[in-house]
Design an enzyme around this catalytic site. Structure first.
Site, PDB file in Angstrom:
ATOM      1  N   ASP A  78       0.870  -1.160   0.000  1.00  0.00           N
ATOM      2  CA  ASP A  78       0.000   0.000   0.000  1.00  0.00           C
ATOM      3  C   ASP A  78       0.918   1.224   0.000  1.00  0.00           C
ATOM      4  OD1 ASP A  78      -2.287   1.684   0.381  1.00  0.00           O
ATOM      5  OD2 ASP A  78      -1.922   1.659   2.538  1.00  0.00           O
TER       6      ASP A  78
ATOM      7  N   ASP B  98      -0.102   5.118   1.084  1.00  0.00           N
ATOM      8  CA  ASP B  98      -0.324   6.033   2.199  1.00  0.00           C
ATOM      9  C   ASP B  98      -0.245   5.299   3.531  1.00  0.00           C
ATOM     10  OD1 ASP B  98      -0.718   8.150   0.470  1.00  0.00           O
ATOM     11  OD2 ASP B  98      -2.886   7.896   0.396  1.00  0.00           O
TER      12      ASP B  98
END
Length: 256
Positions: free
Chosen positions: A9, A11
């Protein structure tokens, strides 16, 4: 091709903040954003907030994650957008380390306005997953990645994330794979409540230094396991060529 596929991922995983929220805060639009958020999809709102703004990305304070890129196939699966992610990775000199970036398409138009499109067009072809937001199902992306590398032989997957959207791809992982949820974040909470449904081994982390330590230890363990398998074959069937021995990955040095 590397035998380990590491899927990040973006953020609050590769970077220690939410890139969308950071930009909204810098524009002084936080109050308007929060008022409008219940009325429309996140990425639609981002386009509205940024519509009259010229994007100028400032230098970020980022946590450095030092993995040995040459040993792994690195990919990004994020519900951010391509412009923000590529800007940050290029700033760090890391863009070329990633095989692909799967995220919401975006571009800056001729007037300097950022345009963000949904990864899945939920108007014409909804993805149909009730776990994920309408614009992106990371589980479908994970299944596509798994299928794309299957022809190269068996791969070990490591998935790193923090949010609720990272739960669906975590469920797609198989026995022998690994998931690294950020501790005390939504993904961690969901995994704790649904451990019976998880096939992958679980390795939590708390911050950038912890992520680095856990990830390197995990890559080291997988590499050594694969090396031992090759040596087992060597003992059973006779010596393997010197070139094959030289190709075996050496143990990684994990910082203390």
């Amino acid at each position: 091709m590397a035998g380990i596929v590491v899927v990040f991922d973006f953020d609050k995983t590769i970077i220690d903040l939410d890139s969308d929220n950071w930009v909204v805060d810098e524009l002084g639009a936080t109050e308007s954003f929060n008022q409008l958020l219940p009325t429309m999809p996140w990425n639609t709102l981002m386009v509205i907030i940024l519509f009259n703004s010229i994007i100028c990305f400032k230098k970020q304070s980022l946590n450095s994650v030092h993995v040995l890129f040459h040993m792994c196939d690195l990919r990004v699966v994020s519900d951010a957008n391509l412009f923000f992610i590529e800007t940050i990775l290029k700033h760090l000199g890391l863009r070329d380390c990633f095989t692909e970036i799967n995220t919401n398409p975006s571009y800056v138009d001729d007037q300097g306005r950022l345009r963000i499109l949904p990864y899945h067009d939920f108007h014409s072809s909804p993805h149909g997953c009730d776990r994920c937001p309408p614009n992106m199902c990371k589980g479908l992306v994970m299944e596509r990645i798994q299928a794309s590398v299957a022809k190269e032989g068996k791969k070990k997957f490591i998935y790193l994330g923090d949010g609720t959207g990272d739960f669906c791809p975590s469920l797609k992982l198989r026995e022998g794979d690994h998931v690294m949820p950020r501790k005390n974040y939504p993904l961690w909470d969901l995994i704790c409540k649904n451990r019976v449904h998880m096939k992958a081994e679980i390795h939590e982390w708390s911050d950038g230094e912890d992520l680095e330590r856990v990830l390197l230890q995990l890559i080291n363990a997988i590499s050594m396991e694969e090396a031992n398998k090759l040596f087992s074959v060597d003992c059973k069937f006779g010596s393997i060529p010197l070139a094959a021995h030289q190709a075996l990955p050496k143990a990684l040095s994990v910082p203390h």
